[in-house]
Design a protein around this motif. Sequence first.
Motif, PDB file in Angstrom:
ATOM      1  N   LYS A 107       1.470  -1.633  -0.055  1.00 36.17           N
ATOM      2  CA  LYS A 107       0.065   0.030  -0.685  1.00 36.17           C
ATOM      3  C   LYS A 107       0.801   1.144   0.204  1.00 36.17           C
ATOM      4  N   ILE A 111       1.250   3.829  -3.309  1.00 33.95           N
ATOM      5  CA  ILE A 111       0.953   5.324  -2.650  1.00 33.95           C
ATOM      6  C   ILE A 111       1.735   6.409  -3.386  1.00 33.95           C
ATOM      7  N   GLY A 115       1.265   7.840  -6.124  1.00 33.00           N
ATOM      8  CA  GLY A 115       0.005   9.107  -5.934  1.00 33.00           C
ATOM      9  C   GLY A 115      -1.180   8.387  -5.232  1.00 33.00           C
ATOM     10  N   GLU A 116      -1.170   8.540  -3.738  1.00 30.49           N
ATOM     11  CA  GLU A 116      -3.599   8.281  -3.876  1.00 30.49           C
ATOM     12  C   GLU A 116      -3.891   7.467  -4.247  1.00 30.49           C
ATOM     13  N   THR A 117      -4.346   7.899  -5.330  1.00 27.82           N
ATOM     14  CA  THR A 117      -5.326   7.565  -6.388  1.00 27.82           C
ATOM     15  C   THR A 117      -4.982   6.588  -7.562  1.00 27.82           C
ATOM     16  N   ASN A 118      -4.642   7.003  -8.148  1.00 22.34           N
ATOM     17  CA  ASN A 118      -3.694   5.764  -9.446  1.00 22.34           C
ATOM     18  C   ASN A 118      -2.704   4.368  -8.260  1.00 22.34           C
ATOM     19  N   THR A 120      -3.411   3.194  -5.447  1.00 23.14           N
ATOM     20  CA  THR A 120      -4.730   2.342  -4.470  1.00 23.14           C
ATOM     21  C   THR A 120      -5.575   1.645  -5.453  1.00 23.14           C
ATOM     22  N   LYS A 121      -5.721   2.227  -6.720  1.00 19.23           N
ATOM     23  CA  LYS A 121      -6.021   1.370  -7.932  1.00 19.23           C
ATOM     24  C   LYS A 121      -5.038   0.026  -8.170  1.00 19.23           C
ATOM     25  N   ASN A 124      -5.032  -2.444  -5.580  1.00 16.27           N
ATOM     26  CA  ASN A 124      -6.080  -3.142  -5.391  1.00 16.27           C
ATOM     27  C   ASN A 124      -6.127  -4.314  -6.516  1.00 16.27           C
ATOM     28  N   GLN A 377       2.930   6.746 -15.635  1.00 24.03           N
ATOM     29  CA  GLN A 377       2.585   5.292 -15.446  1.00 24.03           C
ATOM     30  C   GLN A 377       2.152   4.321 -16.502  1.00 24.03           C
TER      31      GLN A 377
END
Length: 411
Positions: A107, A111, A115-118, A120-121, A124, A377
């Motif tokens: 995790k 991050i 970055g937080e959004t990508n 986390t994606k 997952n 990315q």
Amino acid sequence: MHIPLLLLPVLGALTQASPIISRASSWPNAPFTTSGRDIKNNLNETVTYAGVNWPGAADTMIPEGLQYQSVSTIMTKIKDLGMNVIRLTYAIEMIDDIYENADTSLKTAFIQALGETNGTKVLNQVLISNPSFTENTTRLEVFDAIAAEAYTQQIYVHLDNHVSKGIWCCGHDDGNAWFGDTYFNVTSWKRGLAFMASHASSWPAFTSISLRNELRTTTNGTGDNWVSWYENMIPAADGIYAANDQPLIFFSGLNYDTQLGTIVNGNDIGNGTAFSLHDHAYADKIIWELHNYANSATSCGSIRSSLRNQGYNAMEGGNVTNKAPVLLTEFGFDQNTASQSVYAQCIKEYLTGLPGGPGGWMQWVISGSYYIRQGEQDKDETWGLLNHDWSEWRNQTAADYTKSFVDATLV
């Protein structure tokens, strides 16, 4: 300071193995040693490497592709080509983080890099593809899982220290070029090598480790001299051997690992000193490694000549002072267009035509894409054997070339 002890589940299983499993567990018949220009296992059989690079040293410091496929699926694709080794790259920064705090979780790693959004994606996606992982699985535990799967599928693990700071490699200006460069802290590097050599002693498939990938000059011209090479590489190798005396130790050369002739030939390095295998307790563990990316070559003669001069004369017979196996740990090409090029065909022809066999090679690269490369990315990798989502070969003709190279190498 807390350094977790990460134990492979497979080791516990081995203690209760059935007779059938017990017979299979003799693989890989390690430790390996060298005898002249050959690698030998503990049955005195010649071992030849034919495999691929699996990057794990860039920004996330997590082996690539796990958002698309499971560890076992990727390893199965490698095995489908008949390959028997992975060159698994890592960054010293990963070990520095362990010493400074604790092994970084998936995790946190994703991050921080994406970055937080990508981040986390992608995290997952990794957890869906690899349900045995959790967001708290650490970077080093991912390496453990790959090593365990390598053992299951009987694929050797070669550990490669690719960089110090976890970023894309390699350039004169990336801070990872030479001893003492911006990110190349020599003390941390030696500590990291010893740590990984010790940690990997719990991996049954672990057979070899490198000292450093593609040493080169810095932007201000520092580096690429044999005196500094000798003063740093020998103590680093000593440290690996003290931490774990089992694996083969790969020595790379100068100029992006394209020059080793001075060492192989036992020439004066510039201060009245010459390298001698017999000066080292691990003389029968030393491997010479070279890289070649002469993609624009128009004749096999030029490739043969350059490789011979760079150190492959140690594999061709004759009177070589420091005779040891030479392995081509990186070569590669755009999978969409170049498998039939003069370069690709001549590399195959030269290595498989060496008297006594090719020693070994690892193609660059298995990756169909990267989590992030040089700021982009989900970056596509046209040199990758696998396609973008790591599900199929990028180009069947190129894959057929690699499979035929493996077959010709492992006859």
